[in-house]
Motif scaffolding. Structure first.
Motif, PDB file in Angstrom:
ATOM      1  N   LEU A  93       9.126   3.475   6.396  1.00  0.00           N
ATOM      2  CA  LEU A  93       7.668   3.445   6.207  1.00  0.00           C
ATOM      3  C   LEU A  93       7.017   2.435   7.142  1.00  0.00           C
ATOM      4  O   LEU A  93       7.655   1.489   7.606  1.00  0.00           O
ATOM      5  CB  LEU A  93       7.340   3.084   4.757  1.00  0.00           C
ATOM      6  CG  LEU A  93       7.822   4.041   3.673  1.00  0.00           C
ATOM      7  CD1 LEU A  93       7.465   3.497   2.297  1.00  0.00           C
ATOM      8  CD2 LEU A  93       7.230   5.429   3.871  1.00  0.00           C
ATOM      9  N   THR A  94       5.716   2.622   7.352  1.00  0.00           N
ATOM     10  CA  THR A  94       4.943   1.648   8.127  1.00  0.00           C
ATOM     11  C   THR A  94       4.653   0.430   7.249  1.00  0.00           C
ATOM     12  O   THR A  94       4.793   0.490   6.015  1.00  0.00           O
ATOM     13  CB  THR A  94       3.593   2.250   8.585  1.00  0.00           C
ATOM     14  OG1 THR A  94       2.784   2.477   7.418  1.00  0.00           O
ATOM     15  CG2 THR A  94       3.788   3.547   9.366  1.00  0.00           C
ATOM     16  N   GLY A  95       4.221  -0.644   7.864  1.00  0.00           N
ATOM     17  CA  GLY A  95       3.866  -1.854   7.119  1.00  0.00           C
ATOM     18  C   GLY A  95       2.766  -1.593   6.103  1.00  0.00           C
ATOM     19  O   GLY A  95       2.825  -2.099   4.968  1.00  0.00           O
ATOM     20  N   ASP A  96       1.763  -0.810   6.472  1.00  0.00           N
ATOM     21  CA  ASP A  96       0.672  -0.481   5.543  1.00  0.00           C
ATOM     22  C   ASP A  96       1.185   0.323   4.349  1.00  0.00           C
ATOM     23  O   ASP A  96       0.749   0.120   3.216  1.00  0.00           O
ATOM     24  CB  ASP A  96      -0.432   0.312   6.255  1.00  0.00           C
ATOM     25  CG  ASP A  96      -1.253  -0.539   7.211  1.00  0.00           C
ATOM     26  OD1 ASP A  96      -1.190  -1.786   7.114  1.00  0.00           O
ATOM     27  OD2 ASP A  96      -1.957   0.048   8.060  1.00  0.00           O
ATOM     28  N   GLU A  97       2.118   1.231   4.608  1.00  0.00           N
ATOM     29  CA  GLU A  97       2.674   2.030   3.516  1.00  0.00           C
ATOM     30  C   GLU A  97       3.503   1.166   2.564  1.00  0.00           C
ATOM     31  O   GLU A  97       3.438   1.339   1.337  1.00  0.00           O
ATOM     32  CB  GLU A  97       3.524   3.165   4.083  1.00  0.00           C
ATOM     33  CG  GLU A  97       2.696   4.241   4.791  1.00  0.00           C
ATOM     34  CD  GLU A  97       3.532   5.221   5.590  1.00  0.00           C
ATOM     35  OE1 GLU A  97       3.113   6.384   5.698  1.00  0.00           O
ATOM     36  OE2 GLU A  97       4.603   4.829   6.101  1.00  0.00           O
TER      37      GLU A  97
ATOM     38  N   LEU B 100       2.842   0.450  -1.459  1.00  0.00           N
ATOM     39  CA  LEU B 100       3.864   0.539  -2.512  1.00  0.00           C
ATOM     40  C   LEU B 100       3.918  -0.738  -3.337  1.00  0.00           C
ATOM     41  O   LEU B 100       4.006  -0.693  -4.570  1.00  0.00           O
ATOM     42  CB  LEU B 100       5.238   0.809  -1.904  1.00  0.00           C
ATOM     43  CG  LEU B 100       5.553   2.229  -1.505  1.00  0.00           C
ATOM     44  CD1 LEU B 100       6.941   2.296  -0.873  1.00  0.00           C
ATOM     45  CD2 LEU B 100       5.474   3.170  -2.690  1.00  0.00           C
ATOM     46  N   VAL B 101       3.866  -1.871  -2.673  1.00  0.00           N
ATOM     47  CA  VAL B 101       3.902  -3.157  -3.382  1.00  0.00           C
ATOM     48  C   VAL B 101       2.704  -3.268  -4.314  1.00  0.00           C
ATOM     49  O   VAL B 101       2.835  -3.696  -5.469  1.00  0.00           O
ATOM     50  CB  VAL B 101       3.967  -4.333  -2.378  1.00  0.00           C
ATOM     51  CG1 VAL B 101       3.744  -5.661  -3.079  1.00  0.00           C
ATOM     52  CG2 VAL B 101       5.304  -4.324  -1.650  1.00  0.00           C
ATOM     53  N   ALA B 102       1.541  -2.838  -3.856  1.00  0.00           N
ATOM     54  CA  ALA B 102       0.336  -2.895  -4.689  1.00  0.00           C
ATOM     55  C   ALA B 102       0.448  -1.964  -5.894  1.00  0.00           C
ATOM     56  O   ALA B 102      -0.122  -2.239  -6.955  1.00  0.00           O
ATOM     57  CB  ALA B 102      -0.899  -2.535  -3.857  1.00  0.00           C
ATOM     58  N   ALA B 103       1.185  -0.887  -5.741  1.00  0.00           N
ATOM     59  CA  ALA B 103       1.325   0.086  -6.832  1.00  0.00           C
ATOM     60  C   ALA B 103       2.421  -0.294  -7.831  1.00  0.00           C
ATOM     61  O   ALA B 103       2.526   0.333  -8.893  1.00  0.00           O
ATOM     62  CB  ALA B 103       1.625   1.478  -6.250  1.00  0.00           C
ATOM     63  N   LEU B 104       3.241  -1.292  -7.538  1.00  0.00           N
ATOM     64  CA  LEU B 104       4.364  -1.634  -8.399  1.00  0.00           C
ATOM     65  C   LEU B 104       3.981  -1.912  -9.851  1.00  0.00           C
ATOM     66  O   LEU B 104       4.667  -1.432 -10.759  1.00  0.00           O
ATOM     67  CB  LEU B 104       5.160  -2.804  -7.814  1.00  0.00           C
ATOM     68  CG  LEU B 104       6.046  -2.438  -6.631  1.00  0.00           C
ATOM     69  CD1 LEU B 104       6.716  -3.682  -6.057  1.00  0.00           C
ATOM     70  CD2 LEU B 104       7.082  -1.409  -7.007  1.00  0.00           C
ATOM     71  N   PRO B 105       2.908  -2.671 -10.147  1.00  0.00           N
ATOM     72  CA  PRO B 105       2.573  -2.882 -11.564  1.00  0.00           C
ATOM     73  C   PRO B 105       2.296  -1.573 -12.306  1.00  0.00           C
ATOM     74  O   PRO B 105       2.748  -1.390 -13.441  1.00  0.00           O
ATOM     75  CB  PRO B 105       1.332  -3.781 -11.518  1.00  0.00           C
ATOM     76  CG  PRO B 105       1.438  -4.505 -10.203  1.00  0.00           C
ATOM     77  CD  PRO B 105       2.059  -3.497  -9.266  1.00  0.00           C
TER      78      PRO B 105
END
Length: 118
Positions: free
Chosen positions: A87-91, A95-100
Motif C-alpha cells: 500500500l501507499t503511505g496514505d493508504e 488503515l491506521v485511522a480506521a483501526l478503532p
C-alpha cells in the motif's frame, strides 16, 4: 470453514457443549456432533466431563488443536503484512485511522458469535 471457526471459538471461549457450539456456528446439533467426531479423530479436540455437571460433556481443544489455531492466525498475519507492504503511505494512514472502528466491529462480531442463537 466450520471446523476452523469451531476451533477458533474453543480457543477464544474455552470448553463448550456441542449444543452451544452448534448454535454459535449456526449449524445443526447432528452436524456439529459429526464435525466434533472428525476433529476428535484428528486429535484437534477431545471430550471431557463438565466438573460442575457430571451429565454434561464438553468439547475442549487439545494442544494440537491450539497449535493449529495459532498457525492459521500467524499465516493470516503474514498475509496481511505482505499486502499492507504494497500500500501507499496514505493508504496505510487510512488503515491506521480506521483501526478503532475495525476493533469495535471485531468485538461486536465476537459478542454475536459467543451468544447462542435461540
Amino acid at each position: 470453514m466450520t471446523s476452523a471457526a469451531t476451533l477458533a471459538t474453543l480457543d477464544r471461549t474455552g470448553p463448550r457443549r456441542i449444543t452451544d457450539l452448534a448454535a454459535v456456528e449456526g449449524v445443526t446439533q447432528p452436524a456439529m456432533t459429526a464435525l466434533v467426531r472428525v476433529m476428535e479423530e484428528s486429535g484437534l479436540v477431545e471430550r471431557r466431563g463438565d466438573p460442575s455437571d457430571k451429565r454434561v460433556t464438553l468439547v475442549c481443544l487439545t494442544e494440537a488443536g491450539a497449535s493449529y489455531v495459532r498457525t492459521r492466525r500467524q499465516a493470516g498475519v503474514h498475509a496481511f503484512e505482505r499486502l499492507i507492504g504494497q500500500l501507499t503511505g496514505d493508504e496505510v494512514e487510512a488503515l491506521v485511522a480506521a483501526l478503532p472502528a475495525l476493533k469495535h466491529l471485531a468485538e461486536l462480531e465476537n459478542q454475536d458469535r459467543e451468544e447462542p442463537k435461540r
